[in-house]
Design a protein around this motif. Sequence first.
Motif, PDB file in Angstrom:
ATOM      1  N   ARG A   1       0.819  -1.220   0.000  1.00 47.86           N
ATOM      2  CA  ARG A   1       0.000   0.000   0.000  1.00 47.86           C
ATOM      3  C   ARG A   1       0.856   1.275   0.000  1.00 47.86           C
ATOM      4  NH1 ARG A   1      -5.350  -0.213   0.887  1.00 47.86           N
ATOM      5  NH2 ARG A   1      -5.476   1.791   1.946  1.00 47.86           N
ATOM      6  N   LYS A   2       1.986   1.219   0.728  1.00 44.54           N
ATOM      7  CA  LYS A   2       2.835   2.414   0.821  1.00 44.54           C
ATOM      8  C   LYS A   2       3.414   2.751  -0.564  1.00 44.54           C
ATOM      9  CE  LYS A   2       6.645   4.204   3.635  1.00 44.54           C
ATOM     10  NZ  LYS A   2       7.780   4.248   2.749  1.00 44.54           N
ATOM     11  N   GLU A   3       3.931   1.713  -1.223  1.00 41.83           N
ATOM     12  CA  GLU A   3       4.500   1.947  -2.562  1.00 41.83           C
ATOM     13  C   GLU A   3       3.410   2.362  -3.544  1.00 41.83           C
ATOM     14  OE1 GLU A   3       8.070  -1.392  -2.291  1.00 41.83           O
ATOM     15  OE2 GLU A   3       6.100  -1.942  -3.066  1.00 41.83           O
ATOM     16  N   ALA A   4       2.233   1.722  -3.414  1.00 38.61           N
ATOM     17  CA  ALA A   4       1.119   2.042  -4.322  1.00 38.61           C
ATOM     18  C   ALA A   4       0.710   3.506  -4.166  1.00 38.61           C
ATOM     19  CB  ALA A   4      -0.063   1.125  -4.022  1.00 38.61           C
ATOM     20  N   LYS A   5       0.732   3.993  -2.919  1.00 36.58           N
ATOM     21  CA  LYS A   5       0.364   5.401  -2.694  1.00 36.58           C
ATOM     22  C   LYS A   5       1.387   6.333  -3.345  1.00 36.58           C
ATOM     23  CE  LYS A   5      -1.355   8.573   0.761  1.00 36.58           C
ATOM     24  NZ  LYS A   5      -1.807   8.785   2.116  1.00 36.58           N
ATOM     25  N   GLU A   6       2.661   5.970  -3.214  1.00 35.72           N
ATOM     26  CA  GLU A   6       3.714   6.803  -3.826  1.00 35.72           C
ATOM     27  C   GLU A   6       3.546   6.848  -5.352  1.00 35.72           C
ATOM     28  OE1 GLU A   6       7.370   5.127  -2.436  1.00 35.72           O
ATOM     29  OE2 GLU A   6       7.016   5.804  -0.384  1.00 35.72           O
TER      30      GLU A   6
END
Lengths: 258, 259
Positions: free
Chosen positions: B117-122
């Motif tokens: 999720r963190k990478e997807a948000k970036e």
Amino acid sequence: MNFLAVIGRVTISFLQAAGKIGIFAVNGVRHIFTPPFYPRELWRQMLNIGYYSLPVVGLTTLFTGAALAVNIYEGSSRFNAESTLPTIVVIGIVRELGPTLCGLIVAGRVSASMAAELGTMRVTEQIDALVTLSTDPFKYLIAPRILATVIMMPFMLVIVADTIGVLGGYLLATTKLGYNSGSYIKSTIDFLEAIDVMASMTKAAVFGFFISLMGCYHGFNTRGGAQGVGISTTNAVVSACIMILLSNYVVTEMFFSS
Amino acid sequence: MNEIIPKIELKGLHKRFGSKVVLESVDLTVMPGESMVIIGGSGSGKSVTLKCILGLLYPNGGSIKIDGTEMVGIGADERKKILTKFGMLFQGAALFDSLPVWENVAFGLLAQRLCNRKEAKEIAIEKLRRVGLSPDVGSLSPAELSGGMQKRVGLARAIAANPEIIFFDEPTTGLDPIMSDVINELIVECVKDVGATALTITHDMSSVRKIADHVSMIYHGNIIWTGPKDEIDHSGSDYIDQFINGKAEGPIKMEILRG
């Protein structure tokens, strides 16, 4: 001849609808058990269906429990059987009124909201968008809604409905009708059997299944624009209520038929 | 010598609803890296063609090949795998109301488990920036955005997973001329950025002139003309001439009841 043709057409369209709903139900249930799973979506639905339905369910059953106590008191006093009031209140609420009223209220609130939300998603192409994003709409939209309703109805809403309904009867009986608090509670506990609670929770799970199935089926198959969403919402609530009343009889027969 | 396999190839695509034939026999070839625009009037079958390619509608006949793989009649798992090659910008953007903007953009990445999720948000914030939206838009709900912003978010979502093929369904419908031009330019830039093959359906001629490498015209469920964008003004087809000049008189008859 025309009359027979009408009967034939109605029968065929009824069977077609039943078949479509049956296939939809099998698909929905199948996707509950096959990955990928969407726990966030399940949690969101559990919160919406369970937690946010609590106030309306609690209020309704509180006043129904009180009204039931008044009616039973009036009726039983005609043949000096006022002492049966706690027993009849608890059995009436737990076996019948708690799950049925809770089911009908949740059908109005949740089934309508599912049909309207999914119907709007259908007419605004959001369901098509899910497919283009490699997501199965049955897994993402239908399975979490069915599972959440089947879990929250027995394990949260009906437990609360039964408890508050009995509490409504207790409050009225002890404050207005002069019943002793301790003996009222003792009678309630003594006469409540495990099978009553099991029947209540089974009914709740079955009602939850039909509430979500009807909401999802009608919403998912919405056609047209705003009018189509309105029609789906109405159909979802009406069919869910019919299925609740029908299955209520069947489950009651299963548990208590001698 | 190796023959280049078309990215999208339709042969004799036929679709009807009951007795109403929407697509009679559509033949269309889109080569890798090409931007094909299908033009045609309302109800001519443009959207149905796209939906048949994506598997949202099942054709009654004909063949649909993606990278040489037949799509008609394949299993759900195989179709799902092929659909990961696609991105799509819907006419009304079709953003999910229940999710914030960044999750809409990252939806495909998360659904395909391409990152956490963190990478997807970036990535979502980066794609939003790419379409001219600030990072703080990411936390808004789609309902808080204007029509033009929703289209940009839809575009960001379409390119988020760097798809090989991007579909644009009436990308400028409902937008003012300036915002339409902004969207058209973004489409050209984004398609070039990800090196995708693009298939657009529209009846907006300014979009056609900006986006297209090749143009096809669909009429009564058949492709009646295909050619490079530069030839559209000298196509020799009365249908094309009537359509691009927007004239009521000509071989294309609109189904209008006059009182």
